[in-house]
Structures are given as structure tokens and as C-alpha cells.
Design an enzyme around this catalytic site. Sequence first.
Site, PDB file in Angstrom:
ATOM      1  N   HIS A   1       0.527   4.489  -1.524  1.00 31.69           N
ATOM      2  CA  HIS A   1       0.781   6.319  -1.948  1.00 31.69           C
ATOM      3  C   HIS A   1       1.517   6.510  -1.949  1.00 31.69           C
ATOM      4  O   HIS A   1       1.266   8.273  -2.674  1.00 31.69           O
ATOM      5  CB  HIS A   1       0.216   5.974  -0.109  1.00 31.69           C
ATOM      6  CG  HIS A   1      -1.089   5.480   0.389  1.00 31.69           C
ATOM      7  ND1 HIS A   1      -1.619   6.467   1.468  1.00 31.69           N
ATOM      8  CD2 HIS A   1      -1.652   5.031  -0.236  1.00 31.69           C
ATOM      9  CE1 HIS A   1      -3.275   5.587   1.261  1.00 31.69           C
ATOM     10  NE2 HIS A   1      -3.134   4.902   0.943  1.00 31.69           N
TER      11      HIS A   1
ATOM     12  N   HIS B   1      -5.581  -5.368  -2.775  1.00 31.90           N
ATOM     13  CA  HIS B   1      -5.979  -5.424  -2.157  1.00 31.90           C
ATOM     14  C   HIS B   1      -7.151  -6.664  -1.861  1.00 31.90           C
ATOM     15  O   HIS B   1      -8.125  -6.726  -0.946  1.00 31.90           O
ATOM     16  CB  HIS B   1      -7.973  -4.924  -1.834  1.00 31.90           C
ATOM     17  CG  HIS B   1      -7.593  -3.261  -1.830  1.00 31.90           C
ATOM     18  ND1 HIS B   1      -8.775  -2.688  -2.232  1.00 31.90           N
ATOM     19  CD2 HIS B   1      -6.641  -2.711  -1.553  1.00 31.90           C
ATOM     20  CE1 HIS B   1      -8.320  -1.161  -1.594  1.00 31.90           C
ATOM     21  NE2 HIS B   1      -7.729  -1.638  -1.083  1.00 31.90           N
TER      22      HIS B   1
ATOM     23  N   ASN C   1      -3.348   8.768   6.082  1.00 31.06           N
ATOM     24  CA  ASN C   1      -2.186   7.612   6.921  1.00 31.06           C
ATOM     25  C   ASN C   1      -2.391   7.870   8.017  1.00 31.06           C
ATOM     26  O   ASN C   1      -1.194   6.920   8.520  1.00 31.06           O
ATOM     27  CB  ASN C   1      -0.694   9.208   6.808  1.00 31.06           C
ATOM     28  CG  ASN C   1      -0.329   9.222   5.358  1.00 31.06           C
ATOM     29  OD1 ASN C   1      -1.381   8.432   4.497  1.00 31.06           O
ATOM     30  ND2 ASN C   1       0.931   9.805   4.904  1.00 31.06           N
TER      31      ASN C   1
ATOM     32  N   ARG D   1       0.750  -1.006  -0.313  1.00 28.64           N
ATOM     33  CA  ARG D   1       0.007  -0.060   0.102  1.00 28.64           C
ATOM     34  C   ARG D   1       0.663   1.165   0.197  1.00 28.64           C
ATOM     35  O   ARG D   1       0.866   2.248  -0.660  1.00 28.64           O
ATOM     36  CB  ARG D   1      -0.456   0.397   1.234  1.00 28.64           C
ATOM     37  CG  ARG D   1      -1.880   0.721   1.346  1.00 28.64           C
ATOM     38  CD  ARG D   1      -3.396   1.134   2.939  1.00 28.64           C
ATOM     39  NE  ARG D   1      -3.774   2.683   2.957  1.00 28.64           N
ATOM     40  CZ  ARG D   1      -4.393   2.990   3.573  1.00 28.64           C
ATOM     41  NH1 ARG D   1      -3.534   2.295   4.971  1.00 28.64           N
ATOM     42  NH2 ARG D   1      -4.943   3.634   3.814  1.00 28.64           N
TER      43      ARG D   1
HETATM   44  C1  HEM Z   1      -9.818   4.057  -6.249  1.00 31.73           C
HETATM   45  C2  HEM Z   1      -8.400   3.136  -4.902  1.00 31.73           C
HETATM   46  C3  HEM Z   1      -7.981   2.925  -4.013  1.00 31.73           C
HETATM   47  C4  HEM Z   1      -8.782   2.871  -2.285  1.00 31.73           C
HETATM   48  C5  HEM Z   1      -9.964   3.669  -1.917  1.00 31.73           C
HETATM   49  C6  HEM Z   1      -8.674   2.609  -1.431  1.00 31.73           C
HETATM   50  C7  HEM Z   1      -8.266   2.074   0.467  1.00 31.73           C
HETATM   51  C8  HEM Z   1      -8.019   1.919   1.066  1.00 31.73           C
HETATM   52  C9  HEM Z   1      -8.242   1.767   2.251  1.00 31.73           C
HETATM   53  C10 HEM Z   1      -9.442   2.253   2.950  1.00 31.73           C
HETATM   54  C11 HEM Z   1      -7.547   0.418   2.994  1.00 31.73           C
HETATM   55  C12 HEM Z   1      -7.687   0.367   4.727  1.00 31.73           C
HETATM   56  C13 HEM Z   1      -7.024   0.845   5.477  1.00 31.73           C
HETATM   57  C14 HEM Z   1      -7.174   0.720   6.440  1.00 31.73           C
HETATM   58  O1  HEM Z   1      -7.987   1.403   7.131  1.00 31.73           O
HETATM   59  O2  HEM Z   1      -6.444  -0.128   7.359  1.00 31.73           O
HETATM   60  C15 HEM Z   1      -6.804   0.658   2.482  1.00 31.73           C
HETATM   61  C16 HEM Z   1      -6.064  -0.544   2.310  1.00 31.73           C
HETATM   62  C17 HEM Z   1      -5.437  -1.649   1.528  1.00 31.73           C
HETATM   63  N1  HEM Z   1      -4.879  -1.029   0.210  1.00 31.73           N
HETATM   64 FE1  HEM Z   1      -6.429   0.198  -1.080  1.00 31.73          FE
HETATM   65  N2  HEM Z   1      -7.385   1.654  -2.272  1.00 31.73           N
HETATM   66  C18 HEM Z   1      -7.376   2.028  -3.233  1.00 31.73           C
HETATM   67  C19 HEM Z   1      -6.316   1.429  -3.664  1.00 31.73           C
HETATM   68  C20 HEM Z   1      -5.300   0.432  -3.519  1.00 31.73           C
HETATM   69  C21 HEM Z   1      -4.101   0.268  -4.781  1.00 31.73           C
HETATM   70  C22 HEM Z   1      -4.215   0.479  -6.236  1.00 31.73           C
HETATM   71  C23 HEM Z   1      -3.457  -0.989  -4.319  1.00 31.73           C
HETATM   72  C24 HEM Z   1      -2.137  -1.072  -4.553  1.00 31.73           C
HETATM   73  C25 HEM Z   1      -1.304  -0.984  -5.830  1.00 31.73           C
HETATM   74  C26 HEM Z   1      -3.986  -0.906  -2.511  1.00 31.73           C
HETATM   75  C27 HEM Z   1      -3.433  -1.205  -1.850  1.00 31.73           C
HETATM   76  C28 HEM Z   1      -4.028  -1.813  -0.257  1.00 31.73           C
HETATM   77  C29 HEM Z   1      -2.958  -2.991   0.425  1.00 31.73           C
HETATM   78  C30 HEM Z   1      -2.995  -3.315   0.550  1.00 31.73           C
HETATM   79  C31 HEM Z   1      -4.009  -2.340   1.781  1.00 31.73           C
HETATM   80  C32 HEM Z   1      -3.625  -2.993   2.961  1.00 31.73           C
HETATM   81  C33 HEM Z   1      -3.014  -2.605   4.025  1.00 31.73           C
HETATM   82  C34 HEM Z   1      -2.831  -3.326   4.912  1.00 31.73           C
HETATM   83  O3  HEM Z   1      -2.998  -4.248   4.873  1.00 31.73           O
HETATM   84  O4  HEM Z   1      -1.942  -2.679   6.608  1.00 31.73           O
HETATM   85  N3  HEM Z   1      -5.184   0.174  -2.295  1.00 31.73           N
HETATM   86  N4  HEM Z   1      -7.262   1.101   0.814  1.00 31.73           N
HETATM   87  C1  LIG Z   2       2.511   6.921  11.089  1.00 37.57           C
HETATM   88  C2  LIG Z   2       2.347   8.598  11.367  1.00 37.57           C
HETATM   89  O1  LIG Z   2       3.300   9.310  10.978  1.00 37.57           O
HETATM   90  N1  LIG Z   2       1.204   8.447  11.771  1.00 37.57           N
HETATM   91  C3  LIG Z   2       1.113  10.390  11.266  1.00 37.57           C
HETATM   92  C4  LIG Z   2      -0.451  10.748  10.965  1.00 37.57           C
HETATM   93  O2  LIG Z   2      -1.357  11.361  10.986  1.00 37.57           O
HETATM   94  C5  LIG Z   2      -1.435  11.632  12.285  1.00 37.57           C
HETATM   95  C6  LIG Z   2      -1.968  13.325  12.709  1.00 37.57           C
HETATM   96  O3  LIG Z   2      -1.399  14.410  12.800  1.00 37.57           O
HETATM   97  C7  LIG Z   2      -0.072  11.560  13.616  1.00 37.57           C
HETATM   98  O4  LIG Z   2      -0.172  11.805  14.949  1.00 37.57           O
HETATM   99  C8  LIG Z   2       0.964  10.600  13.360  1.00 37.57           C
HETATM  100  O5  LIG Z   2       2.106  10.284  13.676  1.00 37.57           O
END
Ligand code: HEM
Ligand SMILES: CC(=O)N[C@H]1CO[C@H](CO)[C@@H](O)[C@@H]1O
Length: 345
Positions: A76, A201, A103, A72
Site C-alpha cells: 500500500h 496472499h 485502510n 501488505r
Molecule cells: C489487485 C491487487 C490486490 C487486491 C485487490 C488486494 C486486496 C486485499 C484485500 C481486500 C485484503 C483484505 C483486507 C481486509 O479486509 O482485512 C488484502 C489483504 C492482504 N493483502 Fe492484498 N490485495 C492486492 C495485492 C496485494 C499485493 C501485491 C500484496 C503484497 C505485495 C498484498 C498483500 C496482502 C496481505 C499480506 C494481506 C493480508 C493482510 C492481513 O492479514 O492483515 N496484496 N488484500
Molecule cells: C488505523 C487507522 O488509522 N484507521 C483509520 C481509517 O480511517 C478511519 C475513517 O477515517 C479512521 O477513523 C481510522 O482511524
Amino acid sequence: MWTERRRRRAQLLLLMAAAAVVVVGSALASAQEAALRVGFYRATCPIAEDVVLAEMRLILMEDDTLAPSLLRMHYHDCFVQGCDGSIMLQSRKGKTERDALPNRSMRGYDAIERIKARLETVCPLTVSCADIIAMAARDAVYLSHGPWYDVETGRRDGNVTAAEYVENDLPPPDSNIIDVKTFFSVKSLNSKDIAVLFGCHSIGTSHCGPIRKRLYNFTGNMDQDPSLDPAYATELRKLCPPPRPGDNDGVPVGGKTKVPLDPGSNYTFDLSYYRHVLATGGLFQSDGSLLHDPVTRGYVEKVANASSPDEYYADFAAAMLKMGRTDVLVGDLGEIRPTCGIFVD
Ligand code: HEM
Ligand SMILES: CC(=O)N[C@H]1CO[C@H](CO)[C@@H](O)[C@@H]1O
Ligand SMILES: *[C@@H]1O[C@H](CO)[C@@H](O)[C@H](O)[C@H]1NC(C)=O
Ligand SMILES: *[C@@H]1O[C@H](CO)[C@@H](O)[C@H](O)[C@H]1NC(C)=O
Ligand SMILES: *[C@@H]1O[C@H](CO)[C@@H](O)[C@H](O)[C@H]1NC(C)=O
Ligand SMILES: *[C@@H]1O[C@H](CO)[C@@H](O)[C@H](O)[C@H]1NC(C)=O
């Protein structure tokens, strides 16, 4: 709360990007693409990719949940201000990408810094943080039983960052397919690229925050998103209880609970994400949005039915390389720093 304003900004950015393409366009783009290449460090640091993979194995042995987080991070980094490592920059005033709302759920900063430190001992001031993030993302997929692909390198690091770029450049999880296409086309990624990259995902988890609205207050009438499979919604409601007053603003991640993005195989990079989206509507509205466009839906159906992962894996490699070329700094641009998470103010 954020979609409308961000959609308008993204549309404006798209117009500006289109104008820029007409003016400086192909010359600049092809110069940048020419400088990124497979094996950029072959002469200057031949063991760079081996060091990253070895370190990634150790990092994931200690915490395998970091694989999706590092995948991810590359997305980003690339979408916000280009794949320039700027996602790692820190600010004492809370103004960098690291400080932005999406973030607060971003992890893996220490892992990238750890790999960078290893590389500094073998090849000082040679390998950029942006390339480390790109290599770590590739290795994260590979070590999650996904495909291996040759990653392009040669990026240099930027030192410009701002929290507001994150909101402008990353589509929110309640995006529909029109929003998603707008945000991705700003980065020169088309409908097929969207359908392919969403397969990221296949691994990882989400906090409850991003799905609260679709579970409890979809249109503002305390209703549930009708496009979500009822059985899946029931399961999610058990995991993610209703928000308490103030949760949506004060706790954007929505508590400590994490739900799998691809239930049943959340640490295996495979094709089951596509079957999950087809069967349930996906975890986020943006995942489900793939079903609302003929091109992306056709792709989802094709992959969901595929008897072999080979074609998807080839598409995935191509789309990751394409995403990895987004607004890169190459040649004399940017810098190579001794550490990644430097303070810019
Ligand atoms: C419209 C596009 C996308 C949206 C709205 C989106 C949104 C999100 C959100 C909300 C999360 C969960 C974050 C959390 O609450 O912990 C997430 C996780 C993740 N996203 Fe996306 N994402 C998008 C596209 C992508 C793309 C293109 C990739 C890879 C190239 C990606 C890779 C991941 C991965 C691997 C996770 C899991 C992270 C973890 O387990 O720590 N995402 N995404
Ligand atoms: C991991 C990290 O840097 N998280 C930051 C995300 O944003 C909040 C609010 O500004 C920070 O307090 C965190 O350190
Ligand atoms: C539900 O959404 C409406 C409209 O956005 C909002 O006014 C209301 O406060 C929300 N209710 C809860 C409990 O979050
Ligand atoms: C999937 O994620 C959940 C929540 O983090 C976790 O409890 C579960 O062990 C994971 N499943 C697998 C197969 O790793
Ligand atoms: C692919 O999957 C869809 C949805 O499950 C189904 O309707 C279709 O018949 C399948 N196509 C093939 C070629 O198997
Ligand atoms: C950012 O990098 C440029 C060179 O790439 C350098 O001139 C400038 O001083 C740097 N700015 C900061 C704040 O580090």
C-alpha cells in the site's frame, strides 16, 4: 460501486504516466534506481537491518497475525504516492492515506513506530520510515517461513498524502484482470510481476466485506459468482453471513470475522496460494482474475505444479525489489523524521 470510476481514472493516470516517461523518463528513473541499493545504511547505521529483524521477531512473538499486515503495508505504501512512508502520516481532518477506505483494515502502524523508536536510539535521524516498512515486509515474509532476499534501501520520507490517492491507485478486490493490469502498469509492473506479487496472499486474512458481493449479490440479482468453486463458496458463506441492510456502505470491512486468504496455510508463506487459486478461483475476484489471462494463468499453473519453491522465491525477490522502487524519494528529496506517524494537518 467504485470500479468503473477508478478504472477510468487509472486509465487516465496510465496515459499521463506514459507521457511523463517520454518527457523526463529514463534519466529520472535511472537516477532514482541508482540511489536505492542493498546495504544503504552500511556506513551510517550498520546494525539497522539487524535491529529491524530483532524487533520484528519480538513483535511477531506477541502477535503473529501482524506478519501479513506488515507485508501488505509495503504494497500500500508503494502503490499510493510511492514507497515514501506516507502511509504512516496522520491527519486531524481525516484526509490522509490512513483515513481511506482500504485502510480501515490496515494494521501494523504501531509496529512500524516501535521499530522506528528502536532505531532512533541507536542511529538518530538516519533510517527512513519507508525503508523500515520495506525491511519489515521482507522480514515478515522470512519469519513466515518464506524466502530471505536482500532488500534495497536509501528511500526518504514524503510528507504529502491524501485519502483519495488510495482509491485512485489501489485496485479494488472486485477487479478483473484488465483492471488489475491497468493499475499495475501505472506502477511499471507487468503481467508476470502481477502473478508473482499476488503470492503475497499466501499469508493473512480478509474481512468479509470484500467478498460479500461475490457470495451474495454478484450481478445484482442476489446471485453467487459462478467462477467461485461451489464447495469453497459454501464454506465462505458459513463464515460470512449475508449482509444486513446498509452493511455494504456503513461497514466496509463487514464485521469482525476474518477469513484466510490461503486456507490451510495462512501463516506460512509458500506456494499453496497458487494451488488454491487454481482449485477454487481464489478469495477475491482479483485473485481469480489471474486465471483469465494467458500469461498470468500460465504462471499460476507453473508455480502450482512446481516441485521446488526456488524459482518462485527468486521471482518473488525480484518483483518485491521492483515494487519497492516505485516513485521513491532519494538523495536530497524528502526527509528523515524522528517519528513516522506525524500529523500533516
Ligand atoms: C489487485 C491487487 C490486490 C487486491 C485487490 C488486494 C486486496 C486485499 C484485500 C481486500 C485484503 C483484505 C483486507 C481486509 O479486509 O482485512 C488484502 C489483504 C492482504 N493483502 Fe492484498 N490485495 C492486492 C495485492 C496485494 C499485493 C501485491 C500484496 C503484497 C505485495 C498484498 C498483500 C496482502 C496481505 C499480506 C494481506 C493480508 C493482510 C492481513 O492479514 O492483515 N496484496 N488484500
Ligand atoms: C488505523 C487507522 O488509522 N484507521 C483509520 C481509517 O480511517 C478511519 C475513517 O477515517 C479512521 O477513523 C481510522 O482511524
Ligand atoms: C444487490 O445489488 C443490487 C445492484 O447493485 C442492489 O440494487 C441491491 O440493493 C443489492 N441487494 C442487497 C441486498 O444488497
Ligand atoms: C487461519 O486464519 C484463521 C482466521 O483468522 C485462524 O482462525 C486460523 O487459526 C489460521 N490458521 C492457521 C493455520 O494459522
Ligand atoms: C499443472 O497443473 C494443471 C492444472 O492443475 C494441469 O492441468 C497440468 O497438467 C499440470 N502440468 C504439469 C506439467 O504438471
Ligand atoms: C514537507 O517537507 C518539506 C521538505 O522536504 C518541508 O519543506 C515542508 O515544510 C514539509 N511540510 C510539512 C507540512 O511538514
